[in-house]
Write an enzyme that holds these catalytic residues in place. Structure first.
Site, PDB file in Angstrom:
ATOM      1  N   ARG A  60       0.834  -1.201   0.000  1.00 32.25           N
ATOM      2  CA  ARG A  60       0.000   0.000   0.000  1.00 32.25           C
ATOM      3  C   ARG A  60       0.874   1.258   0.000  1.00 32.25           C
ATOM      4  NH1 ARG A  60      -5.199   1.719   1.037  1.00 32.25           N
ATOM      5  NH2 ARG A  60      -5.647   3.049   2.804  1.00 32.25           N
ATOM      6  N   THR A  76     -11.709   0.811  -6.263  1.00 35.91           N
ATOM      7  CA  THR A  76     -10.745  -0.230  -5.923  1.00 35.91           C
ATOM      8  C   THR A  76     -11.109  -1.433  -6.755  1.00 35.91           C
ATOM      9  OG1 THR A  76     -10.636   0.697  -3.731  1.00 35.91           O
ATOM     10  CG2 THR A  76      -9.951  -1.591  -3.913  1.00 35.91           C
ATOM     11  N   GLU A  99      -4.742   8.152  -2.339  1.00 37.14           N
ATOM     12  CA  GLU A  99      -4.839   7.348  -1.111  1.00 37.14           C
ATOM     13  C   GLU A  99      -4.655   8.170   0.156  1.00 37.14           C
ATOM     14  OE1 GLU A  99      -6.330   3.894  -0.907  1.00 37.14           O
ATOM     15  OE2 GLU A  99      -5.043   4.089  -2.660  1.00 37.14           O
TER      16      GLU A  99
HETATM   17  O1  DON Z   1      -8.042   1.217   1.269  1.00 38.07           O
HETATM   18  C1  DON Z   1      -9.220   1.535   1.372  1.00 38.07           C
HETATM   19  O2  DON Z   1      -9.923   1.162   2.282  1.00 38.07           O
HETATM   20  C2  DON Z   1      -9.841   2.414   0.298  1.00 38.07           C
HETATM   21  N1  DON Z   1      -8.817   3.219  -0.309  1.00 38.07           N
HETATM   22  C3  DON Z   1     -10.558   1.559  -0.690  1.00 38.07           C
HETATM   23  C4  DON Z   1     -11.249   2.353  -1.757  1.00 38.07           C
HETATM   24  C5  DON Z   1     -12.309   1.641  -2.483  1.00 38.07           C
HETATM   25  O3  DON Z   1     -12.644   0.527  -2.210  1.00 38.07           O
HETATM   26  C6  DON Z   1     -13.011   2.400  -3.540  1.00 38.07           C
HETATM   27  N2  DON Z   1     -13.913   1.577  -4.297  1.00 38.07           N
HETATM   28  N3  DON Z   1     -15.079   1.602  -4.409  1.00 38.07           N
END
Ligand code: DON
Length: 578
Positions: free
Chosen positions: A100, A375, A414
């Site tokens: 990440r 995501t 992010e």
């Molecule tokens: O890491 C996370 O929890 C978020 N950045 C995830 C983002 C996400 O799932 C967007 N999709 N719909």
């Protein structure tokens, strides 16, 4: 009401099926005997199957699919973002790769606040200031080096081909690009790739060619992650960032490392769950909720009943306050993982849950917190039963919406997953605390939950989803739909969802998730239930069940070896097997 005694699983299953409302019709899961790849873009799923057919293992396929999605699924597939990979090797060992994003060295705790301490709207979600140091390239290469069998060139070749020669856009691809058009039009380099001249959007049947991305992928293929972290790609990104007021530095890229961690594990009704540890909250919170729910006869209470929904919501309420207040990057904060995943702690939570009344979220407010989307997940299994679950992301759809000129690489946003200001909601409405405050090199807390479940020493289920804060409840609900409600893997994924995340103190439901009768009962208990039809927050789960399409079929024996299901909410995904 909840004093019903627990029955034998089988009897309860029959009873619950008899009592359940008819389930929405779902297509049959895809069946295969040698390998299965389920991803959000059918071309990427086929890439994975090709790799398995030519003798690559599930990790090889996961690497190739990761690179392919960066080309054919630009809304979330990426090399400019980051993610997690949960691996279960054929002999049962599980491991976890954390690739990440990390906060840039020049980041500060208050970087998204103005002089008055208020959040500057959009600063953590758009443009270069929103970008965390990407980890996908290092993550995919680490997976290949440690657990793969094929060469980097072989695994990158399909992605390079799709970028160089282009791929034909289907309805789902066009819809996805259309949704991102406004964001992408704000960045010249992004618009030049993902929009046609004059800012027009692509149409079905047209071909998307990405020559700059092909060149970046080719240099990674030839020179490995150094091409990205030490070479021209990092230089181009740093230059573009500086020109646009960002803070990314070459040292951020040079210092990036991948962490190999132990997955978080727990046992739910005899099933061994292995999922994401901090810096994700996913595995911890899924285990915490499952431990609480284990004390209730969900199968008997039935899918979608007011009693089932009530205990699910209360378990979610308690678990999300723990998530939002206590979890963060393990290199920076002490995470109470053991406590949160302990059965005794779950019992304490159950004792606080009234069977008749909704809890009140603000009564659970921890000290010092005050008040206040894209995501992708893919699941793979190979002929030797090596299983891989990957969730990786740019965070919001198309990330920060910026491409450093010459690279073809969309960059993430992010940084918004951090706590910009304690008590103020982020993109997913999460109200978080100090444990997730911004610090240089720190990783923001995630909800991504790539999960592998085993039973009796054998793989049982591979599952995960996008969906921001809802990833946890989406993954959880799929698991209980299979284990407690007897659904097949496709039905379990397609079934309408509910979600509660402590704050706001609202039960969100997909349209038609609950009947009018159920809504009335929940409202009488004090729950505020709201229909939420917004896209893409309800996710696109991708799952595989091993040995049958349902628990009943697995227990009877004789089911297909691999049963794959791509969420019917997904527009261009596919389960592909051989
Ligand atoms: O890491 C996370 O929890 C978020 N950045 C995830 C983002 C996400 O799932 C967007 N999709 N719909």
């Amino acid at each position: 009401m909840l004093s019903v005694t627990r029955r034998g699983t089988f009897a309860a299953l029959i009873l619950s099926i008899a009592l359940s409302p008819a389930l929405a019709a779902s297509p049959e899961p895809v069946k295969a005997e040698h390998g299965m790849v389920v991803s959000a873009q059918h071309l990427a799923s086929d890439v994975g199957v090709d790799i398995l057919r030519k003798g690559g293992n599930a990790i090889d396929a996961a690497v190739a699919v990761g690179y392919a999605l960066a080309v054919v699924y630009p809304t979330a597939g990426n090399i400019g973002g980051g993610g997690f990979m949960t691996i279960r090797l054929k002999h049962g060992k599980t491991t976890f790769l954390d690739f990440r994003e990390r906060a840039p060295l020049a980041s500060t705790k208050a970087m998204y606040l103005d002089g008055k301490g208020e959040i500057v709207k959009g600063a953590s979600t758009s443009g270069y200031l929103a970008v965390g140091v990407p980890g996908s390239v290092m993550g995919l290469e680490t997976a290949r080096e440690k657990y793969g069998t094929l060469s980097r060139e072989e695994l990158l070749a399909p992605a390079i081909r799709f970028a160089k020669d282009g791929f034909v856009l289907d309805q789902g691809d066009v819809a996805s690009l259309g949704n991102g058009a406004k964001k992408l039009s704000n960045d010249k380099a992004a618009a030049a790739i993902f929009l046609k001249p004059g800012g027009k959007t692509f149409e079905i049947g047209e071909t998307l060619v990405q020559p700059d991305l092909a060149a970046s992928l080719t240099s990674i293929s030839q020179n490995g992650p150094d091409a990205f972290y030490k070479g021209a790609i990092a230089d181009d990104i740093v230059k573009a960032s500086a020109a646009a007021g960002g803070i990314l530095a070459k040292a951020d890229f040079e210092q990036y490392t991948v962490r190999e961690l132990n997955p978080v594990t727990c046992n739910y009704r005899g099933y061994e769950i292995a999922s994401s540890p901090p810096p994700s909250s996913g595995g911890v919170i899924i285990c915490e909720i499952l431990n609480v729910l284990e004390g209730y006869p969900l199968s008997y209470l039935g899918y979608g009943s007011a009693e089932t929904v009530h205990v699910m919501v209360e378990a979610m309420r308690h678990a999300y306050v723990d998530r939002n207040s206590a979890l963060g990057d393990p290199d920076f904060v002490e995470n109470p993982v053991e406590k949160f995943t302990d059965k005794a702690y779950a019992k304490e939570i159950r004792e606080k849950i009234s069977p008749f009344k909704a809890g009140i979220s603000k009564d659970l407010m921890p000290k010092g917190m005050g008040e206040s989307t894209e995501t992708t997940h893919y699941s793979i299994i190979d002929n030797d039963d090596n299983a891989v679950a990957v969730t990786y992301t740019l965070n919001g759809s198309f990330g920060a919406g910026v491409v450093a000129p010459g690279t073809g690489i969309l960059l993430n946003n992010e940084m918004d997953d951090f706590t910009s200001k304690p008590g103020s909601p982020n993109l997913y409405g999460l109200v978080q605390g100090e444990a997730n405050a911004i610090e240089p090199k720190k990783t923001p807390l995630s909800s991504m939950s790539p999960t592998i479940i085993s039973k009796d020493g054998k793989p049982f289920m591979v599952i995960g989803s996008p969906g921001g804060a809802r990833i946890i409840t989406i993954t959880l609900e799929t698991i209980i739909n299979v284990i407690d409600h007897g659904m097949n893997i496709q039905e379990a994924i397609d079934a309408p969802r509910i979600h509660h995340q402590w704050l706001p103190d609202t039960v969100f439901m997909e349209p038609f998730a609950l009947s009018t009768d159920t809504l009335k009962l929940l409202s009488e208990m004090g729950h505020d239930v709201q229909i939420d039809a917004s896209w893409p927050v309800w996710g696109q789960a991708a799952g595989i069940l091993v040995g049958g399409k349902t628990v009943a079929e697995i227990e009877k024996g004789g089911g297909a070896r691999y049963n794959g299901a791509m969420d019917s909410r997904a527009t261009s995904g596919a389960a592909s097997g051989y």
